[in-house]
Write a protein that holds these residues in place. Structure first.
Motif, PDB file in Angstrom:
ATOM      1  N   LEU A   7       0.779  -1.403   0.126  1.00 37.28           N
ATOM      2  CA  LEU A   7       0.065  -0.040  -0.047  1.00 37.28           C
ATOM      3  C   LEU A   7       0.963   1.386   0.004  1.00 37.28           C
ATOM      4  O   LEU A   7       0.560   2.134  -0.610  1.00 37.28           O
ATOM      5  N   HIS A   8       1.828   1.298   0.913  1.00 35.74           N
ATOM      6  CA  HIS A   8       2.611   2.548   0.896  1.00 35.74           C
ATOM      7  C   HIS A   8       3.586   2.829  -0.413  1.00 35.74           C
ATOM      8  O   HIS A   8       3.668   4.029  -0.838  1.00 35.74           O
ATOM      9  N   ASN A   9       3.812   1.626  -1.342  1.00 32.32           N
ATOM     10  CA  ASN A   9       4.349   1.861  -2.327  1.00 32.32           C
ATOM     11  C   ASN A   9       3.620   2.338  -3.262  1.00 32.32           C
ATOM     12  O   ASN A   9       3.931   3.192  -4.559  1.00 32.32           O
ATOM     13  N   GLN A  10       2.064   2.108  -3.427  1.00 30.70           N
ATOM     14  CA  GLN A  10       1.366   2.440  -4.045  1.00 30.70           C
ATOM     15  C   GLN A  10       0.932   3.926  -4.145  1.00 30.70           C
ATOM     16  O   GLN A  10       0.700   4.603  -5.001  1.00 30.70           O
ATOM     17  N   VAL A  11       0.919   4.419  -2.805  1.00 30.74           N
ATOM     18  CA  VAL A  11       0.867   5.625  -2.498  1.00 30.74           C
ATOM     19  C   VAL A  11       2.011   6.502  -3.222  1.00 30.74           C
ATOM     20  O   VAL A  11       1.582   7.551  -3.871  1.00 30.74           O
ATOM     21  N   LYS A  12       3.080   5.955  -3.025  1.00 30.91           N
ATOM     22  CA  LYS A  12       4.161   6.857  -3.590  1.00 30.91           C
ATOM     23  C   LYS A  12       4.143   6.900  -5.034  1.00 30.91           C
ATOM     24  O   LYS A  12       4.347   7.927  -5.554  1.00 30.91           O
ATOM     25  N   ALA A  13       3.794   5.599  -5.634  1.00 35.98           N
ATOM     26  CA  ALA A  13       3.761   5.584  -7.087  1.00 35.98           C
ATOM     27  C   ALA A  13       2.837   6.698  -7.854  1.00 35.98           C
ATOM     28  O   ALA A  13       2.898   7.460  -8.547  1.00 35.98           O
ATOM     29  N   GLN A  14       1.570   6.713  -7.024  1.00 34.78           N
ATOM     30  CA  GLN A  14       0.500   7.844  -7.288  1.00 34.78           C
ATOM     31  C   GLN A  14       1.022   9.437  -7.007  1.00 34.78           C
ATOM     32  O   GLN A  14       0.870  10.159  -8.035  1.00 34.78           O
ATOM     33  N   GLU A  15       1.824   9.441  -6.230  1.00 33.16           N
ATOM     34  CA  GLU A  15       2.256  11.071  -5.768  1.00 33.16           C
ATOM     35  C   GLU A  15       3.180  11.178  -7.006  1.00 33.16           C
ATOM     36  O   GLU A  15       3.185  12.432  -7.408  1.00 33.16           O
ATOM     37  N   ASN A  16       4.133  10.201  -7.531  1.00 37.22           N
ATOM     38  CA  ASN A  16       4.971  10.346  -8.376  1.00 37.22           C
ATOM     39  C   ASN A  16       4.445  10.480  -9.881  1.00 37.22           C
ATOM     40  O   ASN A  16       5.188  10.684 -10.728  1.00 37.22           O
ATOM     41  N   GLU A  17       3.304  10.443 -10.077  1.00 37.41           N
ATOM     42  CA  GLU A  17       2.639  10.515 -11.273  1.00 37.41           C
ATOM     43  C   GLU A  17       2.234  11.981 -11.462  1.00 37.41           C
ATOM     44  O   GLU A  17       1.959  12.031 -12.856  1.00 37.41           O
ATOM     45  N   VAL A  18       2.663  12.736 -10.990  1.00 39.13           N
ATOM     46  CA  VAL A  18       2.548  14.334 -11.364  1.00 39.13           C
ATOM     47  C   VAL A  18       3.280  14.890 -12.560  1.00 39.13           C
ATOM     48  O   VAL A  18       4.715  14.532 -12.497  1.00 39.13           O
ATOM     49  N   ASP A  19       2.828  14.932 -13.586  1.00 33.04           N
ATOM     50  CA  ASP A  19       3.508  15.290 -14.829  1.00 33.04           C
ATOM     51  C   ASP A  19       3.278  16.776 -15.255  1.00 33.04           C
ATOM     52  O   ASP A  19       2.386  16.919 -16.074  1.00 33.04           O
ATOM     53  N   ALA A  20       3.875  17.806 -14.723  1.00 36.12           N
ATOM     54  CA  ALA A  20       3.749  19.037 -14.849  1.00 36.12           C
ATOM     55  C   ALA A  20       4.251  19.461 -16.351  1.00 36.12           C
ATOM     56  O   ALA A  20       3.977  20.773 -16.730  1.00 36.12           O
ATOM     57  N   SER A  21       4.993  18.870 -16.942  1.00 38.00           N
ATOM     58  CA  SER A  21       5.224  19.319 -18.064  1.00 38.00           C
ATOM     59  C   SER A  21       4.221  19.277 -19.372  1.00 38.00           C
ATOM     60  O   SER A  21       4.617  20.004 -20.480  1.00 38.00           O
ATOM     61  N   ARG A  22       3.157  18.868 -19.044  1.00 35.80           N
ATOM     62  CA  ARG A  22       1.880  18.808 -20.016  1.00 35.80           C
ATOM     63  C   ARG A  22       0.832  19.631 -19.282  1.00 35.80           C
ATOM     64  O   ARG A  22       0.291  19.527 -18.284  1.00 35.80           O
ATOM     65  N   PRO A  23       0.783  20.973 -19.771  1.00 38.58           N
ATOM     66  CA  PRO A  23      -0.210  21.950 -19.240  1.00 38.58           C
ATOM     67  C   PRO A  23      -1.654  21.440 -19.161  1.00 38.58           C
ATOM     68  O   PRO A  23      -2.431  21.885 -18.348  1.00 38.58           O
ATOM     69  N   THR A  24      -2.027  20.499 -20.052  1.00 41.42           N
ATOM     70  CA  THR A  24      -3.481  20.076 -19.948  1.00 41.42           C
ATOM     71  C   THR A  24      -3.569  18.908 -18.856  1.00 41.42           C
ATOM     72  O   THR A  24      -4.760  18.244 -18.700  1.00 41.42           O
ATOM     73  N   ASN A  25      -2.445  18.599 -18.070  1.00 41.84           N
ATOM     74  CA  ASN A  25      -2.451  17.805 -17.061  1.00 41.84           C
ATOM     75  C   ASN A  25      -3.009  18.545 -15.814  1.00 41.84           C
ATOM     76  O   ASN A  25      -2.261  19.641 -15.584  1.00 41.84           O
ATOM     77  N   LEU A  26      -4.048  18.319 -14.928  1.00 38.86           N
ATOM     78  CA  LEU A  26      -4.561  19.250 -14.243  1.00 38.86           C
ATOM     79  C   LEU A  26      -4.298  18.734 -12.750  1.00 38.86           C
ATOM     80  O   LEU A  26      -4.748  17.542 -12.715  1.00 38.86           O
ATOM     81  N   TYR A  27      -3.895  19.643 -11.871  1.00 36.17           N
ATOM     82  CA  TYR A  27      -3.678  19.376 -10.512  1.00 36.17           C
ATOM     83  C   TYR A  27      -3.884  20.206  -9.559  1.00 36.17           C
ATOM     84  O   TYR A  27      -3.840  21.550  -9.858  1.00 36.17           O
ATOM     85  N   THR A  28      -4.357  19.919  -8.389  1.00 37.26           N
ATOM     86  CA  THR A  28      -4.616  20.919  -7.311  1.00 37.26           C
ATOM     87  C   THR A  28      -3.187  21.474  -6.770  1.00 37.26           C
ATOM     88  O   THR A  28      -2.240  20.563  -6.526  1.00 37.26           O
ATOM     89  N   GLN A  29      -2.820  22.658  -6.739  1.00 37.98           N
ATOM     90  CA  GLN A  29      -1.368  23.359  -6.483  1.00 37.98           C
ATOM     91  C   GLN A  29      -1.591  24.662  -5.825  1.00 37.98           C
ATOM     92  O   GLN A  29      -2.662  25.286  -6.186  1.00 37.98           O
TER      93      GLN A  29
END
Length: 234
Positions: A7-29
């Motif tokens: 579970l802790h590795n799954q959460v870490k993988a999800q956190e690392n999925e942020v790809d801010a190099s594409r402006p059409t990827n939307l994130y709370t920030q």
């Protein structure tokens, strides 16, 4: 063989999925930057710009920006013009190359004082669409076109304007942590305004913290802006 992460590795993988190099990827920030403006005609403005972005879901985002600036010529500090933007990723993964179609609406509110050199004294209303084009794994284009309406200024003589805004935002990824945006912008009103964005980004903590430094010139008006700061993802 099916691999199931703890579970802790799954959460870490999800956190690392942020790809801010594409402006059409939307994130709370939350973005906080220090800004310095140099006007060739005379004058310096500097301060901080706080930008809050909230995603209702992966395809809908609202942005609110509050600039707090100091004008060295007038010796005045205060709120500059506030910006509100709505962004909607209407279509994704349309083809291997066309990765997104995203309409937007953008409003600039004249909350800054024109007399103090902190605002424009006009409302700016814009609506348009951005397309995402993946040219390779590391290079993508995000061209956009929008209609622009600028109201009559309230604090000085002037007219309202209508026109179009064109951009060709290129994203270049150097690796999983660093990328750059190169974005020439043309705004066609009564006169043609040439501007741009050149912004280097480094993901200091994947999925959590991004650092950036950028140069944002308005070539037509000889205004040169440097911004450096950090983005916190939630």
């Amino acid at each position: 063989m099916l691999l199931i992460l703890p579970l802790h590795n799954q959460v870490k993988a999800q956190e690392n999925e942020v790809d801010a190099s594409r402006p059409t990827n939307l994130y709370t920030q939350i973005n906080t930057v220090f800004e310095y403006q140099h006007h060739e005609s005379g004058g310096e403005v500097y301060g901080t710009r706080i930008n809050v972005q909230y995603t209702f879901d992966p395809d809908n985002l609202i942005l609110v920006e509050f600039p707090l600036l100091y004008n060295a010529d007038t010796d005045k500090f205060g709120l500059s013009d506030t910006r509100i933007r709505y962004f909607h990723a209407a279509k994704r993964d349309i083809s291997k190359t066309l990765i997104a179609i995203a309409p937007y609406a953008d409003i600039s509110i004249p909350t800054g004082s024109f007399e103090n050199g902190l605002g424009t004294s006009t409302w700016s209303l814009s609506a348009g669409v951005v397309a995402g084009l993946a040219l390779s794994e590391k290079i993508a284009l995000f061209p956009g076109i929008g209609y622009v309406h600028i109201t009559e200024p309230s604090d000085y003589d002037g007219d309202s304007h209508n026109g179009i805004n064109l951009q060709t935002n290129m994203s270049v990824k150097f690796n999983q942590r660093s990328f750059v945006f190169i974005n020439p912008i043309v705004t066609i009103l009564n006169d043609t305004i040439w501007s741009g964005e050149f912004n280097y980004n480094y993901m200091a903590k994947p999925g959590k913290l991004k650092l950036n430094i950028g140069y944002f010139p308005i070539f037509t008006n000889d205004i040169h802006t440097i911004r450096t700061g950090a983005t916190f993802y939630f």
